[in-house]
Design a protein around this motif. Structure first.
Motif, PDB file in Angstrom:
ATOM      1  N   UNK A 183       0.668  -1.240  -0.233  1.00  8.12           N
ATOM      2  CA  UNK A 183      -0.195   0.097   0.046  1.00  8.12           C
ATOM      3  C   UNK A 183       0.855   1.252   0.033  1.00  8.12           C
ATOM      4  N   UNK A 184       0.685   1.866  -1.219  1.00 11.02           N
ATOM      5  CA  UNK A 184       1.856   3.241  -1.203  1.00 11.02           C
ATOM      6  C   UNK A 184       1.083   4.473  -0.700  1.00 11.02           C
ATOM      7  N   UNK A 185       1.754   5.223   0.234  1.00 13.11           N
ATOM      8  CA  UNK A 185       1.814   6.439   0.502  1.00 13.11           C
ATOM      9  C   UNK A 185       2.725   7.542   0.050  1.00 13.11           C
ATOM     10  N   UNK A 186       2.022   8.442  -0.351  1.00 11.25           N
ATOM     11  CA  UNK A 186       2.839   9.759  -1.137  1.00 11.25           C
ATOM     12  C   UNK A 186       2.717  10.880  -0.685  1.00 11.25           C
ATOM     13  N   UNK A 187       3.616  11.794  -0.707  1.00  9.73           N
ATOM     14  CA  UNK A 187       3.552  13.221  -0.468  1.00  9.73           C
ATOM     15  C   UNK A 187       4.564  13.876  -1.083  1.00  9.73           C
ATOM     16  N   UNK A 205       6.197   5.919   0.186  1.00  9.82           N
ATOM     17  CA  UNK A 205       6.422   4.852   1.218  1.00  9.82           C
ATOM     18  C   UNK A 205       5.433   3.859   0.978  1.00  9.82           C
ATOM     19  N   UNK A 206       5.917   2.268   0.827  1.00 10.87           N
ATOM     20  CA  UNK A 206       5.151   1.107   0.696  1.00 10.87           C
ATOM     21  C   UNK A 206       4.782   0.559   2.011  1.00 10.87           C
ATOM     22  N   UNK A 207       3.875   0.289   2.278  1.00  9.61           N
ATOM     23  CA  UNK A 207       3.631  -0.625   3.665  1.00  9.61           C
ATOM     24  C   UNK A 207       3.185  -2.089   3.171  1.00  9.61           C
ATOM     25  N   UNK A 256       0.994  -7.338   5.800  1.00  8.58           N
ATOM     26  CA  UNK A 256       1.085  -8.626   5.811  1.00  8.58           C
ATOM     27  C   UNK A 256       2.399  -9.385   6.557  1.00  8.58           C
ATOM     28  N   UNK A 257       3.251  -8.562   6.246  1.00  6.40           N
ATOM     29  CA  UNK A 257       4.867  -8.899   6.633  1.00  6.40           C
ATOM     30  C   UNK A 257       5.229  -8.291   7.898  1.00  6.40           C
ATOM     31  N   UNK A 258       4.374  -8.450   9.008  1.00  7.24           N
ATOM     32  CA  UNK A 258       4.875  -7.971  10.267  1.00  7.24           C
ATOM     33  C   UNK A 258       4.659  -6.256  10.365  1.00  7.24           C
ATOM     34  N   UNK A 259       3.604  -5.814   9.449  1.00 10.99           N
ATOM     35  CA  UNK A 259       3.361  -4.352   9.390  1.00 10.99           C
ATOM     36  C   UNK A 259       4.421  -3.434   9.272  1.00 10.99           C
ATOM     37  N   UNK A 260       5.442  -3.896   8.369  1.00 12.19           N
ATOM     38  CA  UNK A 260       6.646  -3.172   8.091  1.00 12.19           C
ATOM     39  C   UNK A 260       6.306  -2.192   7.016  1.00 12.19           C
ATOM     40  N   UNK A 275      13.524  -4.179   4.946  1.00 10.10           N
ATOM     41  CA  UNK A 275      12.555  -3.260   5.109  1.00 10.10           C
ATOM     42  C   UNK A 275      12.823  -2.577   6.453  1.00 10.10           C
ATOM     43  N   UNK A 276      11.593  -1.988   7.033  1.00  6.24           N
ATOM     44  CA  UNK A 276      11.683  -1.302   8.227  1.00  6.24           C
ATOM     45  C   UNK A 276      10.672  -1.735   9.137  1.00  6.24           C
ATOM     46  N   UNK A 277      10.853  -2.593  10.004  1.00  7.29           N
ATOM     47  CA  UNK A 277       9.736  -3.377  10.808  1.00  7.29           C
ATOM     48  C   UNK A 277       9.542  -2.759  12.296  1.00  7.29           C
ATOM     49  N   UNK A 278       8.447  -2.801  12.758  1.00  2.05           N
ATOM     50  CA  UNK A 278       8.404  -2.572  14.202  1.00  2.05           C
ATOM     51  C   UNK A 278       8.733  -3.527  15.267  1.00  2.05           C
TER      52      UNK A 278
END
Length: 283
Positions: free
Chosen positions: A22-26, A31-33, A36-40, A65-68
């Motif tokens: 899921x892509x977020x843009x500004x 940023x692509x979320x 399903x892969x650990x909320x990363x 990635x970048x995971x919590x």
């Protein structure tokens, strides 16, 4: 045939596909979320430059990635700690130790998804993976030149220990600008210990006390990281990547610096990543 469910003894190093993005843009930031892969966060791209090590075939769950990291960050020595006077044993999933919590390999639920932001949640187990229950929350907001991350854990009916962190795998930068004031010395098991000492020269896989911005320089850009914490883990021993991980406490934090979250209360960590064009000035 459906794959066998991942067990706590191998989820850290098992391959983890990204699933739908899921892509977020500004502005120039994308940023692509990968919920399903650990909320990363699977990808971060600023002005066309990719900053993260993305999904690769057979890549370990903890390696991209970048995971919590929730409800603990880094290693818990042999998965053992005490809380309220009773011993606890977590499943080990990285050699002899329990690493990076339970959130990085589980699917997170998208509570809100907008063009420039998202909110996700994860109900923490109350089982041998993690005996305390609770709920993890994250909020991600993309602006024209910065990414804001909020990670929180909320205790349920019982009090719980918690250490939160973000684990970004950055593509190897040209330079890492980092000036910590102290570091936790690792012992023969590779686990952080007290007392803290003066920082040594890298390469590192260590936790530091640091109260200033951390800057990565790459591809004509500067990425400045700041957070409302003074604990940072840096791993720069790999040729392909550098990890800069803000955490609310040190590895093995349930023993070294226990933080208690009372029923219904939250512990949170706020991080900002800010990009700018590298002018060549500074260090």
């Amino acid at each position: 045939m459906a794959p066998e469910p991942t067990s706590p003894t191998d989820d850290a190093q098992a391959a983890l596909p990204a699933g739908p993005l899921h892509w977020l843009r500004a502005g120039r930031l994308e940023v692509a979320l990968a919920p399903e892969a650990g909320g990363r966060i699977a990808r971060i791209r600023f002005d066309g430059v990719e900053w993260l090590i993305g999904e690769q075939q057979e890549a370990a769950a903890i390696g991209w990635g970048c995971y919590p990291m929730v409800p603990w960050a880094g290693r818990i020595r042999q998965g053992r700690f005490s809380f309220d006077g009773r011993p606890c044993q977590l499943p080990v999933n990285f050699g002899m130790h329990a690493i990076h919590g339970v959130g990085f390999s589980r699917p997170w639920h998208i509570d809100l998804l907008e063009s420039d932001g998202a909110s996700l949640s994860l109900d923490l187990p109350e089982d041998p993976y993690w005996p305390f229950g609770g709920r993890a929350l994250q909020q991600i907001h993309v602006q024209r030149d910065r990414l804001k991350l909020r990670l929180a854990v909320q205790a349920g009916a019982m009090a719980m220990p918690a250490v939160l962190g973000w684990h970004p795998w950055f593509r190897k930068p040209d330079r890492l600008l980092f000036a910590p004031s102290a570091m936790y010395l690792r012992d023969e098991e590779g686990i952080a210990t007290l007392p803290c000492v003066h920082p040594t020269q890298g390469p590192w896989d260590d936790c530091f006390i640091n109260q200033t911005e951390v800057t990565l320089v790459a591809a004509g850009q500067r990425l400045r990281l700041s957070a409302d914490t003074d604990h940072w883990v840096v791993y720069d021993g790999a040729a392909h990547a550098t990890c800069v991980e803000p955490q609310t406490g040190p590895p093995d934090g349930f023993t070294l610096a226990p933080a208690r979250v009372q029923p219904g209360q939250q512990l949170e960590l706020n991080v900002e990543l800010r990009w700018e064009i590298d002018t060549g000035e500074g260090h």
